[in-house]
Design a protein around this motif. Structure first.
Motif, PDB file in Angstrom:
ATOM      1  N   TRP A   1      29.661   5.643 -30.039  1.00  0.00           N
ATOM      2  CA  TRP A   1      29.596   4.288 -29.502  1.00  0.00           C
ATOM      3  C   TRP A   1      28.887   3.340 -30.483  1.00  0.00           C
ATOM      4  CZ3 TRP A   1      32.322   1.722 -26.268  1.00  0.00           C
ATOM      5  CH2 TRP A   1      32.939   2.350 -25.191  1.00  0.00           C
ATOM      6  N   GLU A   2      27.863   3.826 -31.147  1.00  0.00           N
ATOM      7  CA  GLU A   2      27.176   2.979 -32.129  1.00  0.00           C
ATOM      8  C   GLU A   2      28.098   2.642 -33.298  1.00  0.00           C
ATOM      9  OE1 GLU A   2      22.471   4.117 -31.404  1.00  0.00           O
ATOM     10  OE2 GLU A   2      23.611   5.207 -32.957  1.00  0.00           O
ATOM     11  N   ARG A   3      28.933   3.584 -33.671  1.00  0.00           N
ATOM     12  CA  ARG A   3      29.900   3.306 -34.741  1.00  0.00           C
ATOM     13  C   ARG A   3      30.931   2.286 -34.278  1.00  0.00           C
ATOM     14  NH1 ARG A   3      34.566   6.038 -35.443  1.00  0.00           N
ATOM     15  NH2 ARG A   3      33.787   7.849 -34.264  1.00  0.00           N
ATOM     16  N   TRP A   4      31.436   2.462 -33.068  1.00  0.00           N
ATOM     17  CA  TRP A   4      32.418   1.506 -32.545  1.00  0.00           C
ATOM     18  C   TRP A   4      31.815   0.112 -32.404  1.00  0.00           C
ATOM     19  CZ3 TRP A   4      34.261   5.163 -28.058  1.00  0.00           C
ATOM     20  CH2 TRP A   4      35.185   6.088 -28.573  1.00  0.00           C
ATOM     21  N   ALA A   5      30.566   0.059 -31.972  1.00  0.00           N
ATOM     22  CA  ALA A   5      29.927  -1.242 -31.704  1.00  0.00           C
ATOM     23  C   ALA A   5      29.343  -1.881 -32.958  1.00  0.00           C
ATOM     24  CB  ALA A   5      28.829  -1.065 -30.658  1.00  0.00           C
ATOM     25  N   GLY A   6      29.092  -1.070 -33.998  1.00  0.00           N
ATOM     26  CA  GLY A   6      28.425  -1.600 -35.181  1.00  0.00           C
ATOM     27  C   GLY A   6      26.999  -1.998 -34.877  1.00  0.00           C
ATOM     28  N   ALA A   7      26.356  -1.248 -33.988  1.00  0.00           N
ATOM     29  CA  ALA A   7      24.992  -1.568 -33.549  1.00  0.00           C
ATOM     30  C   ALA A   7      24.279  -0.284 -33.156  1.00  0.00           C
ATOM     31  CB  ALA A   7      25.021  -2.526 -32.361  1.00  0.00           C
ATOM     32  N   VAL A   8      22.949  -0.361 -33.056  1.00  0.00           N
ATOM     33  CA  VAL A   8      22.133   0.771 -32.632  1.00  0.00           C
ATOM     34  C   VAL A   8      21.611   0.487 -31.229  1.00  0.00           C
ATOM     35  CG1 VAL A   8      20.046   2.114 -33.084  1.00  0.00           C
ATOM     36  CG2 VAL A   8      21.463   1.319 -34.997  1.00  0.00           C
ATOM     37  N   PHE A   9      21.794   1.434 -30.335  1.00  0.00           N
ATOM     38  CA  PHE A   9      21.322   1.288 -28.961  1.00  0.00           C
ATOM     39  C   PHE A   9      19.956   1.973 -28.839  1.00  0.00           C
ATOM     40  CE2 PHE A   9      26.093   1.575 -28.365  1.00  0.00           C
ATOM     41  CZ  PHE A   9      26.269   0.199 -28.268  1.00  0.00           C
ATOM     42  N   THR A  10      18.907   1.186 -28.896  1.00  0.00           N
ATOM     43  CA  THR A  10      17.553   1.739 -28.913  1.00  0.00           C
ATOM     44  C   THR A  10      17.056   2.149 -27.529  1.00  0.00           C
ATOM     45  OG1 THR A  10      16.655  -0.499 -28.740  1.00  0.00           O
ATOM     46  CG2 THR A  10      16.932   0.413 -30.955  1.00  0.00           C
ATOM     47  N   GLU A  11      17.683   1.604 -26.494  1.00  0.00           N
ATOM     48  CA  GLU A  11      17.297   1.928 -25.120  1.00  0.00           C
ATOM     49  C   GLU A  11      18.545   2.169 -24.285  1.00  0.00           C
ATOM     50  OE1 GLU A  11      15.031  -1.260 -23.541  1.00  0.00           O
ATOM     51  OE2 GLU A  11      13.411  -1.107 -25.010  1.00  0.00           O
ATOM     52  N   GLY A  12      18.335   2.858 -23.154  1.00  0.00           N
ATOM     53  CA  GLY A  12      19.435   3.027 -22.224  1.00  0.00           C
ATOM     54  C   GLY A  12      19.698   1.728 -21.480  1.00  0.00           C
ATOM     55  N   GLY A  13      20.889   1.606 -20.917  1.00  0.00           N
ATOM     56  CA  GLY A  13      21.221   0.401 -20.167  1.00  0.00           C
ATOM     57  C   GLY A  13      22.623  -0.076 -20.482  1.00  0.00           C
ATOM     58  N   GLU A  14      22.917  -1.297 -20.090  1.00  0.00           N
ATOM     59  CA  GLU A  14      24.244  -1.857 -20.296  1.00  0.00           C
ATOM     60  C   GLU A  14      24.268  -2.749 -21.528  1.00  0.00           C
ATOM     61  OE1 GLU A  14      25.250  -3.768 -16.590  1.00  0.00           O
ATOM     62  OE2 GLU A  14      26.243  -1.941 -15.873  1.00  0.00           O
ATOM     63  N   TYR A  15      25.304  -2.583 -22.340  1.00  0.00           N
ATOM     64  CA  TYR A  15      25.451  -3.354 -23.577  1.00  0.00           C
ATOM     65  C   TYR A  15      26.862  -3.957 -23.626  1.00  0.00           C
ATOM     66  CZ  TYR A  15      21.213  -1.193 -25.475  1.00  0.00           C
ATOM     67  OH  TYR A  15      19.918  -0.776 -25.692  1.00  0.00           O
ATOM     68  N   ILE A  16      26.920  -5.172 -24.128  1.00  0.00           N
ATOM     69  CA  ILE A  16      28.209  -5.815 -24.356  1.00  0.00           C
ATOM     70  C   ILE A  16      28.685  -5.442 -25.757  1.00  0.00           C
ATOM     71  CG2 ILE A  16      29.419  -8.014 -24.618  1.00  0.00           C
ATOM     72  CD1 ILE A  16      27.485  -9.181 -22.538  1.00  0.00           C
ATOM     73  N   VAL A  17      29.852  -4.833 -25.812  1.00  0.00           N
ATOM     74  CA  VAL A  17      30.446  -4.384 -27.069  1.00  0.00           C
ATOM     75  C   VAL A  17      31.730  -5.181 -27.294  1.00  0.00           C
ATOM     76  CG1 VAL A  17      31.503  -2.436 -28.281  1.00  0.00           C
ATOM     77  CG2 VAL A  17      29.459  -2.081 -26.865  1.00  0.00           C
ATOM     78  N   LYS A  18      31.934  -5.613 -28.511  1.00  0.00           N
ATOM     79  CA  LYS A  18      33.114  -6.418 -28.828  1.00  0.00           C
ATOM     80  C   LYS A  18      34.394  -5.706 -28.398  1.00  0.00           C
ATOM     81  CE  LYS A  18      35.533  -8.732 -32.611  1.00  0.00           C
ATOM     82  NZ  LYS A  18      35.573  -9.003 -34.077  1.00  0.00           N
ATOM     83  N   GLY A  19      35.228  -6.435 -27.662  1.00  0.00           N
ATOM     84  CA  GLY A  19      36.508  -5.894 -27.235  1.00  0.00           C
ATOM     85  C   GLY A  19      36.511  -5.294 -25.853  1.00  0.00           C
ATOM     86  N   THR A  20      35.324  -5.044 -25.267  1.00  0.00           N
ATOM     87  CA  THR A  20      35.273  -4.454 -23.932  1.00  0.00           C
ATOM     88  C   THR A  20      35.359  -5.539 -22.870  1.00  0.00           C
ATOM     89  OG1 THR A  20      32.836  -4.503 -23.905  1.00  0.00           O
ATOM     90  CG2 THR A  20      33.904  -2.492 -24.713  1.00  0.00           C
ATOM     91  N   GLN A  21      35.931  -5.174 -21.727  1.00  0.00           N
ATOM     92  CA  GLN A  21      36.075  -6.120 -20.635  1.00  0.00           C
ATOM     93  C   GLN A  21      34.789  -6.308 -19.848  1.00  0.00           C
ATOM     94  OE1 GLN A  21      39.235  -4.993 -18.022  1.00  0.00           O
ATOM     95  NE2 GLN A  21      40.834  -5.228 -19.573  1.00  0.00           N
ATOM     96  N   LYS A  22      33.930  -5.307 -19.923  1.00  0.00           N
ATOM     97  CA  LYS A  22      32.653  -5.382 -19.217  1.00  0.00           C
ATOM     98  C   LYS A  22      31.644  -4.537 -19.996  1.00  0.00           C
ATOM     99  CE  LYS A  22      33.315  -1.527 -15.946  1.00  0.00           C
ATOM    100  NZ  LYS A  22      33.358  -1.161 -14.515  1.00  0.00           N
ATOM    101  N   PRO A  23      30.354  -4.618 -19.658  1.00  0.00           N
ATOM    102  CA  PRO A  23      29.355  -3.881 -20.441  1.00  0.00           C
ATOM    103  C   PRO A  23      29.578  -2.369 -20.445  1.00  0.00           C
ATOM    104  CG  PRO A  23      28.301  -5.579 -19.121  1.00  0.00           C
ATOM    105  CD  PRO A  23      29.728  -5.510 -18.661  1.00  0.00           C
TER     106      PRO A  23
END
Length: 277
Positions: A203-225
């Motif tokens: 998921w971090e590769r797909w998002a181009g970001a690091v998820f430092t905590e659990g929870g909901e994240y908005i990722v480019k191209g997704t319809q919802k978090p």
């Protein structure tokens, strides 16, 4: 300068098995790598189980588009429609293996090979499908539509977004607008169309970001978090599609001559040509 109507020929994929890689490539989800595994699985089953329903769209000798389709046994009630693509596939395969007759053609994707004039061509292909479906014995035609602008509004519920309108009264979403312009009507949601579960690093590769905590994240191209669970090291995403119904167009007597302008040997293969309006 005037333009002449384009004649589209619909060629079933079972007549051109060497084109399966091209067909699959045309349906890949550009800009949405998190969807690709699910799309690839669906493409594999559709081309293997129902190659006669997968259509290559040509204009003359040029391959200009493709349509990904599945059969469905449906009683006409919105509540009887599949809630996810997996259920749709299971029902299609089940009817096929048990010899049960299906009555509905489901359009999952219509794609154009060239981005220039893409929407007009896709509209012409959908029009052709409305004529093709009853000729194959289908009484109904429904589309499982992935709204193209929903990822720009990931916090808006799908139920609300599906009915957004512009100031001119037309649908806000271009994909829904195209279907509505052809006479399509919204039936409801396919609420859990596709589910994606992957490990955190993916998921971090797909998002181009690091998820430092659990929870909901908005990722480019997704319809919802996307829901990230660091304890399990996984991320989960689920998206909807919107069911749109179309009335199959039973050709008038004068249209039948236009719908079947092919030599007898070509007709026998299942191909059909349609003069785009």
């Amino acid at each position: 300068k005037g333009t002449s109507a384009m004649t589209l020929t619909l060629d079933p994929l079972d007549q051109y098995p060497e084109e399966i890689p091209t067909f699959a490539r045309m349906h890949r989800q550009a800009g949405a790598p998190f969807l690709q595994a699910g799309v690839d699985a669906l493409l594999g089953q559709a081309t293997h189980r129902f190659p006669e329903l997968q259509l290559l769209v040509r204009s003359g000798d040029d391959l200009v588009g493709a349509a990904l389709l599945l059969p469905l046994r449906w009683n006409g009630a919105a509540g009887n429609l599949p809630v996810c693509l997996e259920e749709l596939l299971i029902r299609a395969v089940g009817c096929h293996e048990l010899g049960k007759r299906t009555n509905t053609l489901v359009c999952l994707s219509v794609t154009a090979a060239d981005t220039r004039g893409r929407n007009n061509l896709r509209s012409d292909i959908l029009t052709a499908l409305r004529r093709w479906a009853p000729l194959q014995g289908f009484r109904s035609l429904v589309a499982a539509v992935r709204p193209v602008l929903k990822p720009e509004h990931p916090l808006i519920p799908n139920e609300q977004y599906a009915h957004w309108r512009r100031s001119d009264g037309k649908h806000f979403d271009p994909e829904l607008r195209m279907h509505a312009d052809l006479g399509g009507s919204i039936l409801g949601l396919m609420p859990r169309a596709l589910a994606v579960a992957a490990d955190l690093s993916t998921w971090e590769r797909w998002a181009g970001a690091v998820f430092t905590e659990g929870g909901e994240y908005i990722v480019k191209g997704t319809q919802k978090p996307v829901l990230i669970d660091r304890d399990s090291g996984c991320g989960f995403y689920e998206e909807a599609r919107i069911w749109v119904t179309h009335r199959p167009e039973r050709p008038h007597r004068r249209d039948r001559r236009r719908v079947h302008p092919l030599p007898a040997e070509t007709k026998a293969s299942g191909a059909m040509a349609v003069a785009a309006a």
